[in-house]
Design an enzyme around this catalytic site. Structure first.
Site, PDB file in Angstrom:
ATOM      1  N   LYS A   1       0.866  -1.187   0.000  1.00 19.54           N
ATOM      2  CA  LYS A   1       0.000   0.000   0.000  1.00 19.54           C
ATOM      3  C   LYS A   1       0.896   1.228   0.000  1.00 19.54           C
ATOM      4  CE  LYS A   1      -3.098   2.685   3.043  1.00 19.54           C
ATOM      5  NZ  LYS A   1      -3.906   2.727   4.285  1.00 19.54           N
TER       6      LYS A   1
ATOM      7  N   ASP B   1       1.607   6.846   5.056  1.00 22.98           N
ATOM      8  CA  ASP B   1       0.661   5.822   4.629  1.00 22.98           C
ATOM      9  C   ASP B   1       1.144   5.085   3.367  1.00 22.98           C
ATOM     10  OD1 ASP B   1      -1.628   4.547   5.478  1.00 22.98           O
ATOM     11  OD2 ASP B   1      -2.985   5.768   4.259  1.00 22.98           O
TER      12      ASP B   1
ATOM     13  N   ARG C   1      -7.394  -0.989   1.782  1.00 18.36           N
ATOM     14  CA  ARG C   1      -7.871  -2.313   1.346  1.00 18.36           C
ATOM     15  C   ARG C   1      -8.355  -2.274  -0.099  1.00 18.36           C
ATOM     16  NH1 ARG C   1     -12.012  -2.345   6.249  1.00 18.36           N
ATOM     17  NH2 ARG C   1     -10.344  -0.984   7.013  1.00 18.36           N
TER      18      ARG C   1
ATOM     19  N   ASP D   1      -3.027  10.279   3.028  1.00 16.53           N
ATOM     20  CA  ASP D   1      -4.384   9.803   3.315  1.00 16.53           C
ATOM     21  C   ASP D   1      -5.143  10.855   4.124  1.00 16.53           C
ATOM     22  OD1 ASP D   1      -6.689   8.419   3.825  1.00 16.53           O
ATOM     23  OD2 ASP D   1      -5.763   6.912   5.155  1.00 16.53           O
TER      24      ASP D   1
ATOM     25  N   LYS E   1     -10.534  12.802   7.685  1.00 18.14           N
ATOM     26  CA  LYS E   1      -9.950  12.596   9.008  1.00 18.14           C
ATOM     27  C   LYS E   1      -9.935  13.897   9.799  1.00 18.14           C
ATOM     28  CE  LYS E   1      -6.646   8.956   7.716  1.00 18.14           C
ATOM     29  NZ  LYS E   1      -7.150   7.886   8.591  1.00 18.14           N
TER      30      LYS E   1
HETATM   31  N1  BES Z   1      -4.069   4.859   6.850  1.00 14.13           N
HETATM   32  C1  BES Z   1      -5.115   4.569   7.739  1.00 14.13           C
HETATM   33  C2  BES Z   1      -4.682   3.686   8.911  1.00 14.13           C
HETATM   34  C3  BES Z   1      -3.677   4.258   9.854  1.00 14.13           C
HETATM   35  C4  BES Z   1      -4.079   4.776  11.067  1.00 14.13           C
HETATM   36  C5  BES Z   1      -2.339   4.229   9.580  1.00 14.13           C
HETATM   37  C6  BES Z   1      -3.152   5.269  11.962  1.00 14.13           C
HETATM   38  C7  BES Z   1      -1.403   4.717  10.465  1.00 14.13           C
HETATM   39  C8  BES Z   1      -1.818   5.238  11.661  1.00 14.13           C
HETATM   40  C9  BES Z   1      -6.238   3.834   6.994  1.00 14.13           C
HETATM   41  O1  BES Z   1      -6.377   4.164   5.666  1.00 14.13           O
HETATM   42  C10 BES Z   1      -7.506   4.205   7.671  1.00 14.13           C
HETATM   43  O2  BES Z   1      -7.861   5.346   7.612  1.00 14.13           O
HETATM   44  N2  BES Z   1      -8.160   3.227   8.293  1.00 14.13           N
HETATM   45  C11 BES Z   1      -9.381   3.465   8.965  1.00 14.13           C
HETATM   46  C12 BES Z   1     -10.349   2.371   8.586  1.00 14.13           C
HETATM   47  C13 BES Z   1     -11.755   2.622   9.020  1.00 14.13           C
HETATM   48  C14 BES Z   1     -12.340   3.803   8.288  1.00 14.13           C
HETATM   49  C15 BES Z   1     -12.576   1.381   8.758  1.00 14.13           C
HETATM   50  C16 BES Z   1      -9.096   3.451  10.457  1.00 14.13           C
HETATM   51  O3  BES Z   1      -8.277   2.664  10.895  1.00 14.13           O
HETATM   52  O4  BES Z   1      -9.671   4.260  11.161  1.00 14.13           O
HETATM   53 ZN    ZN Z   2      -4.708   4.842   4.705  1.00 12.28          ZN
HETATM   54 MN    MN Z   3      -7.588   5.866   5.403  1.00  8.87          MN
END
Ligand code: BES
Ligand code: ZN
Ligand code: MN
Length: 511
Positions: free
Chosen positions: A266, A289, A352, A271, A278
């Site tokens: 990935k 990311d 994903r 992001d 966010k």
């Molecule tokens: N890139 C983030 C995950 C992440 C979080 C990486 C903290 C590094 C540090 C990922 O794309 C994401 O936003 N995941 C979400 C998924 C949710 C929306 C189902 C998450 O973990 O909140």
């Molecule tokens: Zn992400």
């Molecule tokens: Mn994300």
């Protein structure tokens, strides 16, 4: 940094600083710290400090002395390695790194490191020391206008004379791995305005051009759409920056033709979350990311130089995740390259989506084994903190091979479940699956989503959201810097798989 080896007795080596590891051979009630080299003059230099409890062997504790009697070095640095009974490559890398960072902070950029022997042999000690010193040498402050170059100059690894041929080889391996890890860390450290998908692809191309044994193919938005990678494309459609699908191939002569490992990464270069945006607090960290993809690129660099006999292919899905008038929206339905339909519940669950098409593509390209690495979920950080990465796998042999590789590499992963019961959470009422299973078991439901795209192919998913970035100050690694995990474990996995397939010409071999 230049790494050399020296097979002279440690006390007779002229150097700015001789680094000596102190291990505690006792227990809590009866501590018994001892310096590891047996030279009488080094033992003598430590004796008073140990008697006064100023040197204890406590992990990563440093004590600097000047011009000790009978020792040719200008200084000695004692560095603690913790208890001798649990001292292994993991602890040695940290001790070596702690010594290196301590000396850097004092402006001492040349030193000699006397590693103690590990159970795995002295060649492993030397390699682990080198790797730990490379990790320590990385500083993230590359855009400070008053930055002083503090990087190490000359580091000698001291080894017993009898080990010369194997240590020379293992030190060279450590250098390849350490440089590759820092190459990955450089990519991850760049802010997103200086590390767009296009720039990442160009950096990968430049690396491939200076690395014999690799070839590269870079595909852009038109090709991604033409290949019907609807999941990957849906993430990039909101961004002004074009996406890039970066494919790097390593197919050495003499490799078993029935095994090909796909490393899928990935690489979301930033992001924002997209329309499911966010919160502002901490969003700047989302430049990392793309760590999974950067790790795969660095891993290819290392293996092309180490030359294991195993075909390996990296598939890196690079894109931004942005909100805009062209961005995808919650409720949208996307069709992945595999034909599966996906209802987008949360545009922030974008990793994903890009991996779904990356994994499918790798399988179509003939990969018989798949490993993906991704900063995929905040939930894995809730589960495992910043200590262990999460490994999810549909294949016990591959999972165990990977976990064994992490041990050799001195990195930490913990296996997580992917029972069928979790499948419930990603059911959709309009499409085949939804892209967000909600809050509970979030790292598991993310893995369940990926599992939909690998079929029966042995696969391991590495969620590195908590381990790809080091926020805190530690003695062995710079704060607020990328870690380069799990590059070393992946390199060890490849080398292990190459050894297991050696001489086997049928497809009976399983991982
Ligand atoms: N890139 C983030 C995950 C992440 C979080 C990486 C903290 C590094 C540090 C990922 O794309 C994401 O936003 N995941 C979400 C998924 C949710 C929306 C189902 C998450 O973990 O909140
Ligand atoms: Zn992400
Ligand atoms: Mn994300």
């Amino acid at each position: 940094m230049k790494i050399t080896t020296s097979f002279a007795p440690s006390a007779s080596l002229a150097t700015e600083c001789l680094v000596v590891v102190v291990l505690d051979h006792g227990d809590k009630e009866n501590p018994n710290p001892q310096v590891s080299p047996t030279d009488a003059s080094l033992q003598a230099a430590a004796a008073n400090l140990i008697a006064a409890k100023e040197v204890s062997g406590k992990a990563n504790e440093t004590t600097l002395l000047h011009a000790p009697a009978g020792v040719a070095a200008k200084r000695i640095l004692f560095v603690g390695g913790g208890n001798a009974s649990s001292f292994a490559g993991f602890e040695l890398r940290r001790a070596a790194g702690s010594a290196a960072r301590f000396l850097k902070s004092k402006g001492i950029r040349n030193f000699a490191f006397a590693a103690p022997t590990l159970d795995a042999g002295f060649a492993e000690s030397a390699k682990a020391s080198v790797e730990g010193i490379f990790v320590a040498d990385f500083d993230p402050n590359v855009y400070q206008t008053d930055r002083k170059d503090q990087s190490l100059e000359d580091v000698a690894i001291l080894a017993p004379a009898a080990t010369e041929s194997e240590v020379t080889r293992s030190v060279a391996e450590g250098v390849i791995i350490g440089e590759s890890q820092n190459f990955t860390r450089d990519l991850v450290n760049e802010p997103s305005n200086r590390m767009t998908p296009t720039i990442l692809a160009e950096r990968a191309r430049a690396m491939v051009h200076e690395t014999p044994g690799l070839s590269i193919e870079i595909m852009g938005g038109d090709e991604i759409q033409a290949m019907k990678m609807g999941a990957f494309w849906s993430v990039s459609q909101g961004s002004a920056e074009p996406p890039a699908l970066i494919v790097i191939r390593y197919s050495p002569e003499g490799a078993d033709a029935s095994v090909k490992l796909g490393l899928v990464g990935k690489a979301v270069t930033f992001d924002t979350g997209g329309i499911s945006i966010k919160p502002a607090d901490g969003m700047e960290k989302m430049k990392y990311d793309m760590a999974g993809g950067a790790t795969m690129i660095g891993t290819m660099r290392a293996i092309a130089r180490l030359k294991p006999k195993l075909s390996v292919m990296a598939v890196v899905c690079a894109t931004e995740n942005m909100p805009s008038g062209t961005a995808q929206k919650p409720g949208d339905v996307q069709i992945a390259m595999s034909g599966k339909s996906i209802e987008i519940i949360n545009t922030d669950a974008e990793g994903r989506l890009v991996l779904a098409d990356g994994l499918h593509y790798a399988k179509e390209q003939g990969c018989t084994h798949l490993v993906d690495a991704a900063t995929l979920t905040g939930a894995v950080v809730v589960a495992l903190g910043f200590v262990n990465g999460g490994v999810f796998s549909n294949d016990d042999t591959l999972a165990n091979n990977f976990l064994a590789a992490t041990q050799r590499a001195g990195e930490k992963f913990w296996r997580m479940p992917i029972d069928e019961e979790y499948r419930e959470s990603i059911k959709s009422s309009i499409a085949d699956i939804i892209n967000s299973g909600g809050r509970w078991g979030g790292s598991v439901t993310a893995a369940m989503f990926l599992k939909e795209f690998v079929g029966d192919t042995p696969w391991a998913h590495l969620d590195i959201a908590g381990t790809a970035w080091m926020e805190e100050t530690k003695p062995w690694i710079a704060a607020k810097s990328p870690t380069g995990l799990p590059l070393r474990s992946l390199v060890e996995l490849v080398r292990g798989m190459a050894k297991q397939t050696a001489g086997l010409t049928t497809s009976r071999v399983s991982f």
